[in-house]
Write an enzyme that holds these catalytic residues in place. Structure first.
Site, mmCIF file in Angstrom:
data_model
loop_
_atom_site.group_PDB
_atom_site.id
_atom_site.type_symbol
_atom_site.label_atom_id
_atom_site.label_comp_id
_atom_site.label_asym_id
_atom_site.label_seq_id
_atom_site.Cartn_x
_atom_site.Cartn_y
_atom_site.Cartn_z
ATOM 1 N N ASP A 48 -2.638 2.665 -6.555
ATOM 2 C CA ASP A 48 -1.501 2.639 -5.463
ATOM 3 C C ASP A 48 -1.456 1.596 -4.573
ATOM 4 O OD1 ASP A 48 -3.848 3.413 -4.246
ATOM 5 O OD2 ASP A 48 -3.011 5.123 -3.127
ATOM 6 N N GLU A 49 -2.271 0.438 -4.655
ATOM 7 C CA GLU A 49 -2.361 -0.903 -4.074
ATOM 8 C C GLU A 49 -2.267 -2.102 -4.712
ATOM 9 O OE1 GLU A 49 -5.510 -1.962 -0.474
ATOM 10 O OE2 GLU A 49 -5.857 -0.394 -1.829
ATOM 11 N N ASP A 94 1.158 -1.098 0.142
ATOM 12 C CA ASP A 94 -0.023 -0.016 0.000
ATOM 13 C C ASP A 94 0.980 1.321 0.059
ATOM 14 O OD1 ASP A 94 -2.266 1.910 0.081
ATOM 15 O OD2 ASP A 94 -3.177 0.733 1.902
#
Length: 372
Positions: free
Chosen positions: A101-102, A8
């Site tokens: 973003d993960e 993350d």
């Protein structure tokens, strides 16, 4: 023994801006929020003042008057995201992107080559920081859901390992709100039933299985519960349907590209419309066959927008999301497989050009409206 690392990125958009402008390091920074827009990412310094993502810009300015607002740059963030996931794939071929973003890295079976997964997880986080300048957090566990919960619990700039056999001990004292998929409404319903912690949830076998299935995930092709989506708050509210379709087309292009990067195809398309009075509606449709192609997703998204738009009523936010995502191959009819193969070749070429020259390098037309 399976091992999953959930990565993350910490305040991803802000972190990218700081790589490009180091003078922003250590300062309260907010991406977005200009005009009537909302904050899309806030630094941890800004969060200390109560600023959060999705907060209207005027409210963020009131809470943090000395904060620095920078405009969002979707293309730049997409390029950094691609670099992050390219790096992750050097450690495992099984990488799933949940958002820009993960993501999740399957480290099962990598021990002989790279050592214990905790060592590999540390190396991954170190390389993301050293090679790209971006901070990230990680959760390592024997199940993807556990890994995600661990990564969230240890943010920012942390790594948390949940050893095999300690899963329930780790989860037990946590609030049920940490479980992916438990939103505010479900949280209230569980608390009203006297279920505030994960331990209390696990004491109810039926509810525990419903919200927290910790059985080992099936190998091979998978159907995922997560969604891939994108939305934008408009700088100026729109009433013109054609203008909205152009905005929606850009969002579709972003979502479809992310689906292809994770080798996923979606079975369901959802359009989100928020009016200037903040009333929000979402409308969905399940597809006959899963897809990851801009033109297919845009066709459904445009129909959903057209059928559910209130004429003349100003719209301030538009969004598109896809769900029911599968990594399994699909069976085409004898009439459709040539068309699908043609699209596959087309979009592979388009993705190559966009990765090299930026996401605006190629745009596609869909009738008189753009599909990207």
């Amino acid at each position: 023994m399976p091992f999953y690392l959930h990565i993350d990125m910490d305040s991803f958009y802000v972190s990218v801006e700081r790589v490009l402008d180091p003078s922003l390091v250590g300062k309260p920074v907010m991406v977005g929020g200009a005009g009537r827009g909302v904050v899309t990412s806030a630094s941890y310094e800004a969060r200390q003042f109560g600023v959060r993502s999705a907060m209207p810009g005027f409210q963020a300015r009131r809470l943090c008057p000395d904060g620095i607002f920078v405009p969002g740059r979707r293309g730049v963030y997409s390029e950094f995201s691609r670099k992050v996931f390219d790096l992750l794939r050097t450690f495992s071929p099984d990488v799933r992107a949940f958002s820009i973003d993960e993501g999740l890295v399957n480290l099962t079976g990598t021990e002989r080559l790279m050592g214990h997964p905790i060592r590999t997880a540390n190396e991954i986080i170190d390389r993301i920081r050293e090679e790209l300048g971006l901070p990230s957090s990680g959760g390592l566990a024997t199940h993807p859901t556990l890994a995600k919960i661990a990564a969230t619990a240890v943010k920012p700039r942390g790594l948390l390992y949940v050893p095999p056999g300690s899963e329930e001990r780790f989860l037990g004292p946590l609030d049920v709100s940490v479980i992916p998929g438990v939103g505010p409404k479900t949280h209230r319903e569980l608390v009203d039933r006297g279920i505030a912690t994960v331990a209390q949830l696990l004491a109810h076998p039926r509810l525990g299985r419903r919200y927290l299935n910790l059985e080992r995930p099936a190998e091979g092709g998978r159907a995922h519960e997560h969604s891939v989506g994108s939305e934008t708050t408009l700088a100026q509210s729109l009433t013109d349907a054609a203008a909205m379709e152009r905005v929606l087309g850009g969002l579709v292009g972003d979502v479809a590209a992310r689906l292809r990067r994770q080798e996923g195809r979606a079975r369901r398309v959802t359009v989100k419309i928020r009016y200037s009075d903040f009333k929000t509606i979402t409308r969905s449709r399940t597809l006959k066959a899963p897809t990851c192609f801009d033109v297919d997703i845009f066709k459904i998204a445009r129909e959903l927008l057209t059928r559910n738009l209130a004429p003349g009523r100003p719209v301030r936010l538009l969004g598109i999301s896809t769900s029911g995502i599968t990594t399994e191959g699909w069976q085409d009819s004898i009439f459709d497989y040539r068309e699908r193969e043609s699209k596959d070749r087309l979009y592979k070429g388009i993705d190559t050009l966009r990765n090299k020259y930026g996401e605006r390098a190629v745009t596609l037309g869909a009738g008189k409206n753009r599909s990207h």
